[in-house]
Design an enzyme around this catalytic site. Structure first.
Site, mmCIF file in Angstrom:
data_model
loop_
_atom_site.group_PDB
_atom_site.id
_atom_site.type_symbol
_atom_site.label_atom_id
_atom_site.label_comp_id
_atom_site.label_asym_id
_atom_site.label_seq_id
_atom_site.Cartn_x
_atom_site.Cartn_y
_atom_site.Cartn_z
ATOM 1 N N ARG A 1 1.502 -1.208 -0.026
ATOM 2 C CA ARG A 1 -0.618 0.093 -0.358
ATOM 3 C C ARG A 1 0.912 1.061 0.073
ATOM 4 O O ARG A 1 1.909 1.178 0.872
ATOM 5 C CB ARG A 1 -0.905 0.165 1.401
ATOM 6 C CG ARG A 1 -1.549 1.117 1.726
ATOM 7 C CD ARG A 1 -2.320 1.393 2.303
ATOM 8 N NE ARG A 1 -3.842 0.218 2.308
ATOM 9 C CZ ARG A 1 -5.717 0.341 2.945
ATOM 10 N NH1 ARG A 1 -5.265 1.450 3.931
ATOM 11 N NH2 ARG A 1 -5.931 0.159 2.523
ATOM 12 N N HIS B 1 -8.099 1.259 -5.626
ATOM 13 C CA HIS B 1 -7.728 0.485 -4.959
ATOM 14 C C HIS B 1 -8.159 -0.989 -5.566
ATOM 15 O O HIS B 1 -9.539 -1.557 -4.896
ATOM 16 C CB HIS B 1 -8.531 0.859 -3.832
ATOM 17 C CG HIS B 1 -8.125 0.112 -2.369
ATOM 18 N ND1 HIS B 1 -8.195 -0.639 -2.231
ATOM 19 C CD2 HIS B 1 -9.196 0.412 -1.532
ATOM 20 C CE1 HIS B 1 -7.795 -0.690 -0.841
ATOM 21 N NE2 HIS B 1 -8.850 -0.216 -0.101
ATOM 22 N N GLN C 1 -9.950 -3.997 -2.700
ATOM 23 C CA GLN C 1 -11.947 -3.336 -2.030
ATOM 24 C C GLN C 1 -12.581 -4.060 -3.132
ATOM 25 O O GLN C 1 -13.518 -3.720 -2.632
ATOM 26 C CB GLN C 1 -11.531 -1.899 -1.980
ATOM 27 C CG GLN C 1 -13.070 -1.169 -1.664
ATOM 28 C CD GLN C 1 -12.772 -1.135 -0.386
ATOM 29 O OE1 GLN C 1 -11.455 -0.972 0.447
ATOM 30 N NE2 GLN C 1 -14.082 -2.101 0.068
ATOM 31 N N ASP D 1 -17.406 7.503 -0.268
ATOM 32 C CA ASP D 1 -15.989 7.359 -0.173
ATOM 33 C C ASP D 1 -15.621 8.891 0.315
ATOM 34 O O ASP D 1 -16.340 10.138 0.168
ATOM 35 C CB ASP D 1 -15.351 6.710 -0.983
ATOM 36 C CG ASP D 1 -13.711 6.836 -0.153
ATOM 37 O OD1 ASP D 1 -13.848 6.570 0.596
ATOM 38 O OD2 ASP D 1 -12.548 6.496 -1.549
ATOM 39 N N CYS E 1 -16.864 1.909 1.584
ATOM 40 C CA CYS E 1 -14.941 1.219 1.927
ATOM 41 C C CYS E 1 -14.657 0.863 3.114
ATOM 42 O O CYS E 1 -14.020 0.081 3.738
ATOM 43 C CB CYS E 1 -14.461 1.787 0.541
ATOM 44 S SG CYS E 1 -13.147 2.970 1.010
ATOM 45 N N ARG F 1 -14.267 -8.143 2.818
ATOM 46 C CA ARG F 1 -12.250 -7.891 2.514
ATOM 47 C C ARG F 1 -11.919 -9.093 2.976
ATOM 48 O O ARG F 1 -10.644 -9.360 1.841
ATOM 49 C CB ARG F 1 -12.153 -6.507 3.268
ATOM 50 C CG ARG F 1 -12.556 -5.390 3.131
ATOM 51 C CD ARG F 1 -12.337 -5.184 1.179
ATOM 52 N NE ARG F 1 -10.993 -4.859 1.130
ATOM 53 C CZ ARG F 1 -10.683 -3.610 1.373
ATOM 54 N NH1 ARG F 1 -10.987 -2.928 2.474
ATOM 55 N NH2 ARG F 1 -8.933 -3.526 1.020
HETATM 56 N N1 NVA Z 1 -10.094 6.732 -1.606
HETATM 57 C C1 NVA Z 1 -9.647 6.810 0.670
HETATM 58 C C2 NVA Z 1 -9.624 5.276 0.716
HETATM 59 C C3 NVA Z 1 -8.885 4.681 2.210
HETATM 60 C C4 NVA Z 1 -9.754 3.276 2.024
HETATM 61 C C5 NVA Z 1 -8.124 6.530 0.714
HETATM 62 O O1 NVA Z 1 -6.956 6.470 -0.472
HETATM 63 O O2 NVA Z 1 -8.028 7.029 1.676
HETATM 64 N N1 CP Z 2 -11.287 0.085 2.679
HETATM 65 C C1 CP Z 2 -10.053 0.012 3.447
HETATM 66 O O1 CP Z 2 -9.015 -0.298 2.841
HETATM 67 O O2 CP Z 2 -9.796 0.251 5.106
HETATM 68 P P1 CP Z 2 -8.331 0.555 5.370
HETATM 69 O O3 CP Z 2 -7.771 1.730 5.199
HETATM 70 O O4 CP Z 2 -8.476 0.080 6.441
HETATM 71 O O5 CP Z 2 -7.541 -0.817 4.883
#
Ligand code: NVA
Ligand code: CP
Length: 313
Positions: free
Chosen positions: A111, A138, A141, A233, A273, A301
């Site tokens: 990540r 993502h 997800q 989101d 998400c 997930r």
């Molecule tokens: N769009 C959000 C998703 C988090 C799981 C982010 O990138 O922070």
């Molecule tokens: N939705 C998601 O990816 O959650 P986290 O950021 O907690 O992993």
């Protein structure tokens, strides 16, 4: 025990775009089967003796727990590699990191911010690389989300999903997901926050083969009309903390609340998400209401990520 074939063994999981409709369908099937085994308490050590390294350059609750617990339940072991502790955080290159980790591990999940880093890691690592979120995409997800939608609606083909808010990484992967499973996806975003044009065009080209429609509007009410799935989101993603306050003004109309939800299909389900900013992109009443499936979505997930690992590693 349910048998998993080798058709995707060794593949990276970086974008849904890279997988055919049949392959996505297969991952979803494996997810369903693994969930059944887990719920029935039947041991399913598809990855006995294997190890997954998890590099997190951004925070995570769901993704980290899903991969770590998932690996354990599959009979393997997962290592959390914080940039604060590994040499990558002190400037060792992605290439060198990949060349080393690829010799010790059976899979790497990452990540990070820049999507190019995931591509670079996958280029040099001898083992499958899984994209656990970048600024651009993502994908893991959306596999969990498609599983969740299937559990409620059965067939994905022909459904309409409306994503309300920032045209971000989750929105991009939802477009790719819709394109592969034949689900219409409309994104409603304020001007300047629409999804990336190139991603939209690439997804639209695939959607055409699947008979699905993908489009972008500004009006959230227009987007939710007749929608079977409402998705939202956060307005400011990880790394955009400084823009959060300014963005709030531009996104006021884009809250998923009961008024907006009343314009969707009466049996519409609501996805997020997570993590959510309650009272911003989603109201408490919707998040805790009868149409919300966000916690089932979060649970999925685990099952979805186990499927991704079990087929690729
Ligand atoms: N769009 C959000 C998703 C988090 C799981 C982010 O990138 O922070
Ligand atoms: N939705 C998601 O990816 O959650 P986290 O950021 O907690 O992993």
């Amino acid at each position: 025990m349910y048998e998993i074939n080798d058709s995707l063994r060794g593949r990276d999981f970086i974008s849904i775009y890279d997988f055919s409709p049949e392959e996505i369908k297969y991952i979803l099937e494996v997810g369903r089967e693994i969930k059944k085994l887990q719920k029935a308490g039947i041991q399913h050590h598809y990855l006995a003796g294997k190890t997954l390294g998890m590099i997190f350059q951004k925070a995570s609750t769901r993704t980290r727990v899903a991969f770590e617990v998932g690996m354990y339940q599959l009979g393997g072991h997962a290592l959390f590699l914080s940039p604060r502790d590994i040499q990558l955080g002190r400037g060792e290159t992605i290439k060198d990191t990949a060349l080393v980790l690829g010799r010790m591990l059976d899979g790497i999940m990452i990540r990070t911010f820049d999507h190019e880093e995931v591509l670079e890691l996958a280029k040099w690592a001898e083992v499958p690389v899984i994209n656990g979120l970048t600024d651009l995409l993502h994908p893991t997800q959306i596999i969990g989300d498609l599983m969740t939608i299937q559990e409620h609606k059965g067939e994905l083909k022909g459904l309409k999903a409306a994503f309300i808010g920032d045209g971000n990484n989750v929105a991009h992967s939802l477009l790719y997901g819709g394109a592969r499973v034949g689900m219409d996806v409309v994104i409603a975003s304020p001007p300047e926050f629409e999804p990336d044009n190139e991603i939209l065009a690439r997804a639209q080209a695939q959607a055409q083969q699947a008979g699905a429609k993908l489009w972008v509007v500004q009006d959230p009410e227009e987007a939710v009309a007749g929608a079977d799935v409402i998705y939202t989101d956060v307005w400011a993603s990880m790394g955009q903390e400084e823009e959060a306050e300014k963005k709030e003004q531009q996104f006021l109309k884009y809250q998923v609340n009961s008024r907006l939800l009343s314009l969707a299909h009466p049996q519409a389900i609501v996805l997020h998400c997570l993590p959510a900013k309650r009272g911003k992109e989603i109201s408490d009443e919707v998040m805790d209401g009868p149409q919300s499936v966000v916690f089932q979505e979060a649970e999925n997930r685990l099952h979805a990520h186990k499927a991704i690992m079990a087929v690729t590693m």
